[in-house]
Design a protein around this motif. Structure first.
Motif, PDB file in Angstrom:
ATOM      1  N   VAL A 100       0.837  -1.206   0.000  1.00  0.00           N
ATOM      2  CA  VAL A 100       0.000   0.000   0.000  1.00  0.00           C
ATOM      3  C   VAL A 100       0.870   1.254   0.000  1.00  0.00           C
ATOM      4  O   VAL A 100       1.743   1.422   0.857  1.00  0.00           O
ATOM      5  CB  VAL A 100      -0.945   0.013   1.215  1.00  0.00           C
ATOM      6  CG1 VAL A 100      -1.706   1.335   1.273  1.00  0.00           C
ATOM      7  CG2 VAL A 100      -1.912  -1.157   1.160  1.00  0.00           C
ATOM      8  N   ARG A 101       0.592   2.133  -0.954  1.00  0.00           N
ATOM      9  CA  ARG A 101       1.338   3.387  -1.086  1.00  0.00           C
ATOM     10  C   ARG A 101       0.477   4.585  -0.684  1.00  0.00           C
ATOM     11  O   ARG A 101       0.984   5.586  -0.176  1.00  0.00           O
ATOM     12  CB  ARG A 101       1.800   3.510  -2.539  1.00  0.00           C
ATOM     13  CG  ARG A 101       2.714   4.674  -2.848  1.00  0.00           C
ATOM     14  CD  ARG A 101       4.158   4.363  -2.501  1.00  0.00           C
ATOM     15  NE  ARG A 101       5.029   5.464  -2.917  1.00  0.00           N
ATOM     16  CZ  ARG A 101       5.617   5.544  -4.112  1.00  0.00           C
ATOM     17  NH1 ARG A 101       5.433   4.594  -5.014  1.00  0.00           N
ATOM     18  NH2 ARG A 101       6.401   6.553  -4.394  1.00  0.00           N
ATOM     19  N   GLY A 102      -0.811   4.499  -0.946  1.00  0.00           N
ATOM     20  CA  GLY A 102      -1.710   5.599  -0.612  1.00  0.00           C
ATOM     21  C   GLY A 102      -3.158   5.163  -0.724  1.00  0.00           C
ATOM     22  O   GLY A 102      -3.466   4.150  -1.363  1.00  0.00           O
ATOM     23  N   ILE A 103      -4.043   5.918  -0.100  1.00  0.00           N
ATOM     24  CA  ILE A 103      -5.465   5.596  -0.131  1.00  0.00           C
ATOM     25  C   ILE A 103      -6.265   6.893  -0.034  1.00  0.00           C
ATOM     26  O   ILE A 103      -5.794   7.899   0.522  1.00  0.00           O
ATOM     27  CB  ILE A 103      -5.848   4.629   1.019  1.00  0.00           C
ATOM     28  CG1 ILE A 103      -7.237   4.038   0.783  1.00  0.00           C
ATOM     29  CG2 ILE A 103      -5.731   5.300   2.392  1.00  0.00           C
ATOM     30  CD1 ILE A 103      -7.540   2.825   1.653  1.00  0.00           C
ATOM     31  N   GLY A 104      -7.458   6.879  -0.583  1.00  0.00           N
ATOM     32  CA  GLY A 104      -8.329   8.042  -0.510  1.00  0.00           C
ATOM     33  C   GLY A 104      -9.762   7.650  -0.803  1.00  0.00           C
ATOM     34  O   GLY A 104     -10.018   6.579  -1.351  1.00  0.00           O
ATOM     35  N   HIS A 105     -10.703   8.500  -0.435  1.00  0.00           N
ATOM     36  CA  HIS A 105     -12.106   8.186  -0.706  1.00  0.00           C
ATOM     37  C   HIS A 105     -12.897   9.452  -0.972  1.00  0.00           C
ATOM     38  O   HIS A 105     -12.421  10.559  -0.735  1.00  0.00           O
ATOM     39  CB  HIS A 105     -12.732   7.402   0.450  1.00  0.00           C
ATOM     40  CG  HIS A 105     -12.982   8.210   1.695  1.00  0.00           C
ATOM     41  ND1 HIS A 105     -12.017   8.408   2.657  1.00  0.00           N
ATOM     42  CD2 HIS A 105     -14.091   8.871   2.143  1.00  0.00           C
ATOM     43  CE1 HIS A 105     -12.507   9.144   3.636  1.00  0.00           C
ATOM     44  NE2 HIS A 105     -13.772   9.455   3.348  1.00  0.00           N
ATOM     45  N   TYR A 106     -14.107   9.248  -1.469  1.00  0.00           N
ATOM     46  CA  TYR A 106     -14.994  10.369  -1.742  1.00  0.00           C
ATOM     47  C   TYR A 106     -16.438   9.928  -1.523  1.00  0.00           C
ATOM     48  O   TYR A 106     -16.831   8.822  -1.923  1.00  0.00           O
ATOM     49  CB  TYR A 106     -14.834  10.864  -3.178  1.00  0.00           C
ATOM     50  CG  TYR A 106     -15.802  11.974  -3.521  1.00  0.00           C
ATOM     51  CD1 TYR A 106     -15.577  13.277  -3.086  1.00  0.00           C
ATOM     52  CD2 TYR A 106     -16.956  11.714  -4.257  1.00  0.00           C
ATOM     53  CE1 TYR A 106     -16.476  14.304  -3.381  1.00  0.00           C
ATOM     54  CE2 TYR A 106     -17.858  12.728  -4.562  1.00  0.00           C
ATOM     55  CZ  TYR A 106     -17.614  14.019  -4.118  1.00  0.00           C
ATOM     56  OH  TYR A 106     -18.510  15.008  -4.395  1.00  0.00           O
ATOM     57  N   LEU A 107     -17.207  10.810  -0.906  1.00  0.00           N
ATOM     58  CA  LEU A 107     -18.637  10.595  -0.697  1.00  0.00           C
ATOM     59  C   LEU A 107     -19.402  11.793  -1.249  1.00  0.00           C
ATOM     60  O   LEU A 107     -18.987  12.937  -1.038  1.00  0.00           O
ATOM     61  CB  LEU A 107     -18.950  10.423   0.791  1.00  0.00           C
ATOM     62  CG  LEU A 107     -18.399   9.152   1.433  1.00  0.00           C
ATOM     63  CD1 LEU A 107     -18.302   9.303   2.941  1.00  0.00           C
ATOM     64  CD2 LEU A 107     -19.288   7.951   1.069  1.00  0.00           C
ATOM     65  N   PRO A 108     -20.493  11.553  -1.958  1.00  0.00           N
ATOM     66  CA  PRO A 108     -21.289  12.680  -2.472  1.00  0.00           C
ATOM     67  C   PRO A 108     -21.780  13.570  -1.335  1.00  0.00           C
ATOM     68  O   PRO A 108     -21.917  13.133  -0.190  1.00  0.00           O
ATOM     69  CB  PRO A 108     -22.457  11.988  -3.179  1.00  0.00           C
ATOM     70  CG  PRO A 108     -21.987  10.601  -3.456  1.00  0.00           C
ATOM     71  CD  PRO A 108     -21.057  10.254  -2.344  1.00  0.00           C
TER      72      PRO A 108
END
Length: 323
Positions: free
Chosen positions: A7-15
């Protein structure tokens, strides 16, 4: 030396739109208490009108790139899991690829419904360990609000929209379970159970269709199969539930999560739970929960993490990785 996908990076998005349970009380014979008691869900996010699965995925992809501190063209491949693609073709992954400015890699979609992100991680792992790629972005993104029957209280209250993105890069390990990265994978499917969870439309019928589900029977299969696949993946590398720092399950229903944890022998204090805030976001479920777990300070470097999911097909599987 053993080549690992780390794992190098992670991200998320929610409306932006948050839909509490109380909103369904206006049109359905249901209540906030009824929904919470049966699913654990309190709220979920719905995409805005005109907002597509690729829109959500692009936001998550950019967040993961920022955390990894790498350029778009450092990504060799994008593997995107979704059941709610923008168009029949081209793939949603290529839309993300263009939007983030990746011009040197390749991109494609995977469809395994709620198990999609586990399947996508497995594919990314295979690309990296075989030497076909050095860095792979894995995305789970869904807009299930587009395929719900708003008169069916058994399904429409359960799902939400969102996206999560994980970047994996090749690193050398010593071949032991102390290595960072993906340590094992277990994938399964059985088409005999198709009618338990499906959408009653598609390209060949020239209809979009809506989600149909046999909830009670699916519950039984989910608990049994999720515990089995997690145990199998751990056993492949000589580990047990006692070694696990965090279980990050598909966030479909709190009762399924609790029953699976009990069957695995893992306390709920070692389970990342986001279902109350997101609902069931299908292929986006696990990367959303991973990203929230990292942001909340739960998942830390070196932790042994197990992800497991089951979805229409039936398709199910798990991944064991050291963060």
């Amino acid at each position: 030396m053993t080549r690992r996908a780390v794992v190098r990076g992670i991200g998320h998005y929610l409306p932006d739109r948050i839909v509490p349970n109380s909103e369904f009380e206006k049109t359905l014979d249901t209540s906030d208490e009824w929904i919470k008691t049966r699913s654990g869900i309190e709220r979920r996010h719905f995409a805005a009108e005109g907002q597509t699965t690729s829109d959500l995925a692009i936001h998550a992809a950019k967040a993961a790139l920022a955390m990894a501190q790498i350029a778009p063209n450092d990504i060799d491949a994008i593997v995107l899991a979704t059941s709610t693609s923008d168009l029949t073709f081209p793939s949603t992954a290529t839309m993300v690829q263009h939007a983030i400015g990746n011009t040197t890699g390749y991109a494609f979609d995977i469809q395994a419904v709620c198990a999609g992100f586990v399947y996508a991680m497995s594919t990314a792992n295979a690309l990296i360990t075989s030497g076909q790629a050095n860095t792979v972005m894995v995305i789970g993104a869904e807009t299930f609000s587009k395929i719900l029957d708003w008169t069916d209280r058994a399904t429409c209250v359960l799902f939400g929209d969102g996206a999560g993105a994980l970047i994996l890069s090749a690193e050398d390990g010593d071949g032991s379970t102390a290595d960072r990265g993906i340590l094992s994978v277990d994938l399964n499917s059985d088409g005999r159970y198709r009618d338990m969870l499906y959408v009653d439309g598609g390209v060949s019928t020239q209809t979009t269709g809506v989600v149909r589900m046999e909830g009670r029977e699916l519950f039984r299969h989910a608990v049994e199969k999720l515990a089995q696949t997690a145990d199998t993946a751990l056993h492949k590398v000589g580990l047990t539930a006692d070694d696990v720092a965090w279980v990050v399950p598909h966030q479909a229903n709190i009762r399924i999560i609790q029953a699976t944890a009990k069957k695995l022998g893992v306390g709920m204090d070692r389970v990342v739970v986001t279902v109350q805030d997101h609902g069931n976001t299908s292929a986006a479920s696990i990367p959303l929960a991973l990203s929230v777990g990292v942001a909340n300070g739960q998942i830390k470097r070196g932790d042994l993490v197990v992800t497991e999911a089951i979805g229409g097909g039936l398709a199910w599987g798990s991944v064991v990785l050291r963060w």
